[in-house]
Write an enzyme that holds these catalytic residues in place. Structure first.
Site, PDB file in Angstrom:
ATOM      1  N   ALA A  14       0.835  -1.214   0.000  1.00 46.19           N
ATOM      2  CA  ALA A  14       0.000   0.000   0.000  1.00 46.19           C
ATOM      3  C   ALA A  14       0.865   1.258   0.000  1.00 46.19           C
ATOM      4  O   ALA A  14       0.653   2.166  -0.809  1.00 46.19           O
ATOM      5  CB  ALA A  14      -0.934  -0.020   1.210  1.00 46.19           C
ATOM      6  N   PHE A 118     -10.403 -19.388  -5.660  1.00 44.07           N
ATOM      7  CA  PHE A 118     -10.133 -18.987  -4.281  1.00 44.07           C
ATOM      8  C   PHE A 118     -11.439 -18.968  -3.510  1.00 44.07           C
ATOM      9  O   PHE A 118     -12.509 -18.794  -4.097  1.00 44.07           O
ATOM     10  CB  PHE A 118      -9.481 -17.582  -4.274  1.00 44.07           C
ATOM     11  N   GLN A 231      -9.698 -11.738  11.090  1.00 36.72           N
ATOM     12  CA  GLN A 231      -9.797 -12.961  10.288  1.00 36.72           C
ATOM     13  C   GLN A 231      -8.874 -14.041  10.821  1.00 36.72           C
ATOM     14  O   GLN A 231      -7.667 -13.815  10.964  1.00 36.72           O
ATOM     15  CB  GLN A 231      -9.442 -12.665   8.830  1.00 36.72           C
ATOM     16  N   HIS A 233      -7.407 -17.403   9.648  1.00 38.30           N
ATOM     17  CA  HIS A 233      -7.262 -18.187   8.413  1.00 38.30           C
ATOM     18  C   HIS A 233      -7.400 -19.664   8.775  1.00 38.30           C
ATOM     19  O   HIS A 233      -6.805 -20.117   9.753  1.00 38.30           O
ATOM     20  CB  HIS A 233      -5.881 -17.907   7.799  1.00 38.30           C
ATOM     21  N   LEU A 243       1.357 -19.627   7.578  1.00 44.62           N
ATOM     22  CA  LEU A 243       0.262 -19.840   6.652  1.00 44.62           C
ATOM     23  C   LEU A 243       0.516 -20.952   5.648  1.00 44.62           C
ATOM     24  O   LEU A 243       1.588 -21.043   5.059  1.00 44.62           O
ATOM     25  CB  LEU A 243       0.024 -18.546   5.867  1.00 44.62           C
ATOM     26  N   GLU A 246      -4.459 -20.460   0.973  1.00 44.62           N
ATOM     27  CA  GLU A 246      -5.723 -20.964   0.451  1.00 44.62           C
ATOM     28  C   GLU A 246      -5.564 -21.481  -0.982  1.00 44.62           C
ATOM     29  O   GLU A 246      -6.375 -22.264  -1.467  1.00 44.62           O
ATOM     30  CB  GLU A 246      -6.717 -19.798   0.479  1.00 44.62           C
ATOM     31  N   ARG A 277     -13.440 -17.861   4.497  1.00 42.09           N
ATOM     32  CA  ARG A 277     -12.572 -18.236   5.619  1.00 42.09           C
ATOM     33  C   ARG A 277     -13.293 -18.293   6.958  1.00 42.09           C
ATOM     34  O   ARG A 277     -12.973 -19.124   7.797  1.00 42.09           O
ATOM     35  CB  ARG A 277     -11.423 -17.245   5.696  1.00 42.09           C
ATOM     36  N   HIS A 348      -4.913 -13.954  11.161  1.00 38.17           N
ATOM     37  CA  HIS A 348      -4.330 -13.691   9.845  1.00 38.17           C
ATOM     38  C   HIS A 348      -4.478 -12.251   9.368  1.00 38.17           C
ATOM     39  O   HIS A 348      -3.554 -11.685   8.806  1.00 38.17           O
ATOM     40  CB  HIS A 348      -4.999 -14.641   8.845  1.00 38.17           C
ATOM     41  N   GLU A 378      -3.767  -2.673   4.785  1.00 42.20           N
ATOM     42  CA  GLU A 378      -4.395  -3.433   5.873  1.00 42.20           C
ATOM     43  C   GLU A 378      -4.692  -2.574   7.097  1.00 42.20           C
ATOM     44  O   GLU A 378      -5.630  -2.854   7.845  1.00 42.20           O
ATOM     45  CB  GLU A 378      -3.512  -4.639   6.250  1.00 42.20           C
ATOM     46  N   ARG A 389     -13.036 -10.902   5.017  1.00 38.91           N
ATOM     47  CA  ARG A 389     -12.363 -10.663   3.737  1.00 38.91           C
ATOM     48  C   ARG A 389     -12.281 -11.945   2.917  1.00 38.91           C
ATOM     49  O   ARG A 389     -12.019 -13.018   3.464  1.00 38.91           O
ATOM     50  CB  ARG A 389     -10.939 -10.160   3.996  1.00 38.91           C
ATOM     51  N   LEU A 395      -4.352  -8.004  -1.290  1.00 38.69           N
ATOM     52  CA  LEU A 395      -3.303  -7.466  -2.165  1.00 38.69           C
ATOM     53  C   LEU A 395      -3.939  -6.488  -3.144  1.00 38.69           C
ATOM     54  O   LEU A 395      -3.409  -5.417  -3.430  1.00 38.69           O
ATOM     55  CB  LEU A 395      -2.597  -8.600  -2.921  1.00 38.69           C
TER      56      LEU A 395
END
Ligand SMILES: Cc1cc2nc3c(=O)[nH]c(=O)nc-3n(C[C@H](O)[C@H](O)[C@H](O)COP(=O)(O)OP(=O)(O)OC[C@H]3O[C@@H](n4cnc5c(N)ncnc54)[C@H](O)[C@@H]3O)c2cc1C
Length: 575
Positions: A14, A118, A231, A233, A243, A246, A277, A348, A378, A389, A395
């Site tokens: 960002a 996804f 969230q 995950h 992680l 996904e 999720r 996550h 974020e 989300r 991203l």
């Protein structure tokens, strides 16, 4: 005193994208970018699975409207639909833009950018670079920053936002290398400081994701939005918590319980492993609670479930998700070509954050804006993710809203004078705070207090919540906050004093944790990632609203703000 037209805190996707947009729009503007790590080490670099856009390379039926609908449904109708519309419409151009910058996306045999399935997305729309997508994008962005002459302050820790009379005027930062403090004055400040995963004891986030930007805003008296929506995950590798993307399920992996059953058929019969999720994490938690979890040795009744890739075959595993294979092999000794991976939910992502409008300007409440202050990524809440989300939308948000905020900033500073303030007073206060921490006499170690805090948050504000559990958590946090004044630092030096940074970060974590718990306690319904066992259903009449939480040492004040609903009316979420 240092001066820039714009100072950006954060060198992830960002912040970097915003800096680049400013320079591309007005090359003569003087832009500074600060990061407490090297920008390339921002958590964005760890992003794995991909970035969503309805490019229609694999699925010609896809359209931006479908992407917008999936995002709003995934958000449990709490996302602001004007913000989602811009995100979904701009996504295809964003990918092409990145590609022109040099990002190496994975390809289809005919040379076009490949796209995969996804969770929660109705079409195959996630673009990727194997399972190292963040790495591919961030490297190009940071290379371009240097090329465009952005001044980079790497390994400087920002301690405070200078905010006077609802106007941001600069920041105070500490140089890790030699411990000196600097004030930066700027016509506009932007925060792109990322998430706060380290609030919890098991997280996929890096060590630097400590919610500093959020805490600095809260302490300055600004509100934070929707902090209850954390969230989890579904597939954190057990026990490390790192992680397993996904994308692994997007490429076809199964979730199985101790009976070998693909249990998602009881929770999301249509989407199965590719349900959103929040639903998948709850399903795994319920299976474990019912005794159908596994121990690492494969016996029943344990704390994880299995992610089974074996039927995918070696070639697919090694070409599409090689990094996930490597992680499991390196960290828990599992060869996923022949054995299932042990997984369970891990903290996550932060759906909430600093409230901003669709041009990235920080909101004081529904109508009033804060002069000279912007945020994206974020740490911000625009809100495109609402209560939950969808994977590969973060991203995208960072790049789309990073760029949009940069363009707005370039315009905004044209008509703005350099603000004035008494820099010495701020420097003195910051110095006093540092000496205070270095010299305070106590018997508490940072690691000890942080562990107690992280355990408290995980226990009292995890996947499932109740009033009683959260009230107990709030009481505990206040006790832990008192103990912050009893921590003792061994390192009194000013060269690379990472212990001091950890102490400052812990102070921020304690503030962010309280904001999450207080916001969660006040939302007496279940929506998206916020699951209450004592209020099991969604209550649109009372809570189809964004939370705004205001910090003060005496306690948190909670208010609510309307959601923008202009296209999709709330419905029951079924998958
Ligand atoms: C393991 C993992 C995999 C992921 N995979 C995906 C994926 O495949 N697709 C997807 O869409 N999303 C994914 N996400 C989420 C996504 O990567 C992040 O939400 C996103 O990259 C955040 O980018 P950012 O620019 O907002 O912040 P970050 O990349 O976290 O950068 C924050 C920056 O702020 C700086 N900073 C913070 N505090 C201070 C301070 N006090 N002083 C100075 N600098 C400071 C840091 O140094 C850093 O440069 C993943 C997340 C994780 C953890």
């Amino acid at each position: 005193m240092l001066e820039h037209d714009v100072i950006i805190v954060g060198g992830g996707l960002a912040g970097s994208r915003a800096a680049l947009a400013i320079k591309q729009t007005h090359p003569s503007l003087d832009v500074g970018l600060v990061a407490k790590t090297h920008p390339i080490r921002s958590h964005s670099v760890a992003a794995q699975g991909g970035i969503a856009a309805s490019l229609q390379n694999v699925d010609s039926e896809d359209a931006w409207e479908a992407h917008a609908f999936d995002t709003v449904k995934g958000s449990d109708y709490l996302a602001d639909q004007d913000a989602v519309e811009f995100l979904a419409k701009d996504a295809p151009n964003t990918i092409i833009d990145l590609e022109h910058m040099g990002v190496l996306f994975s390809r289809l045999p005919d040379g076009r950018i490949a796209q995969r399935a996804f969770g929660g997305h109705s079409h195959k729309r996630t673009c990727y670079a194997a399972d190292k997508t963040g790495h591919a994008i961030l490297h190009e962005l940071v290379n371009n920053l240097r090329h465009h002459g952005v001044t980079i302050y790497e390994e400087w820790y920002v301690m405070q936002l200078i905010l006077e009379d609802n106007e941001a005027k600069g920041i105070i930062m500490y140089h890790l290398l030699d411990g000196h403090l600097a004030v930066v004055r700027a016509k506009a400040v932007m925060f792109a400081t990322g998430g706060y995963g380290r609030v919890f004891n098991t997280t996929s986030n890096d060590y630097a994701s400590t919610g500093d930007g959020l805490a600095m805003c809260a302490i300055a008296g600004l509100p934070l939005e929707d902090m209850e929506f954390v969230q989890f995950h579904p597939t954190g590798l057990y026990p490390a918590g790192v992680l397993i993307s996904e994308a692994v399920r997007g490429e076809g992996a199964y979730l199985r319980n101790s009976e070998g059953e693909r249990f998602m058929e009881h929770y999301a019969p249509k989407q199965m492993e590719l349900a959103p999720r929040d639903i998948t994490s709850r399903a795994i938690t319920l299976e474990i609670r019912a005794g159908r979890g596994l121990h690492p040795d494969g016996t029943a009744g344990g704390p994880c479930v299995h992610l089974d890739l074996r039927h995918m075959g070696k070639e697919k595993i090694m070409s599409r998700v090689p990094f996930c294979w490597e992680e499991a092999h390196r960290l828990v000794g599992v060869d996923a070509i022949h054995q299932p991976m042990p997984v369970r939910p891990t903290a996550h992502y932060s759906m909430g954050g600093i409230p901003v409008n669709t041009e990235g300007q920080v909101r004081w409440n529904g109508d009033t804006l804060v002069e000279g202050f912007f945020a994206a990524g974020e740490c911000a809440c625009v809100s495109v993710h609402g209560a939950n989300r969808l994977g590969s939308n973060s991203l995208l948000e960072c790049v789309v809203y990073g760029k949009r905020t940069g363009i707005k900033l370039a315009q905004y500073v044209q008509n703005r004078k350099m603000p004035s303030f008494d820099a010495q007073t701020y420097l003195d206060k910051a110095q006093k705070r540092i000496y205070g921490l270095l010299e305070q006499e106590g018997n508490m170690r940072i690691g000890q207090l942080r562990q107690q805090f992280q355990d408290c948050m995980s226990e009292h504000c995890g996947v499932f919540r109740t009033d009683a559990i959260m009230q107990e958590g709030l009481d505990k946090i206040r006790q832990l906050q008192d103990q912050y004044h009893q921590i003792r630092l061994d390192d009194q030096g000013d060269c690379w004093n990472t212990e001091l940074i950890e102490a400052l970060e812990l102070g921020n974590l304690l503030v962010v944790g309280e904001m999450i718990l207080a916001s969660a306690y006040n939302r007496k319904e279940s929506r998206g990632a916020h699951s209450r066992e004592d209020y099991a259903t969604r209550d649109d009449e009372k809570f189809l609203q964004h939370t705004l939480s205001y910090y003060s040492p005496a306690g948190i004040d909670i208010q609510y703000m309307p959601v923008v609903i202009n296209r999709f009316q709330p419905q029951e979420r079924k998958y």
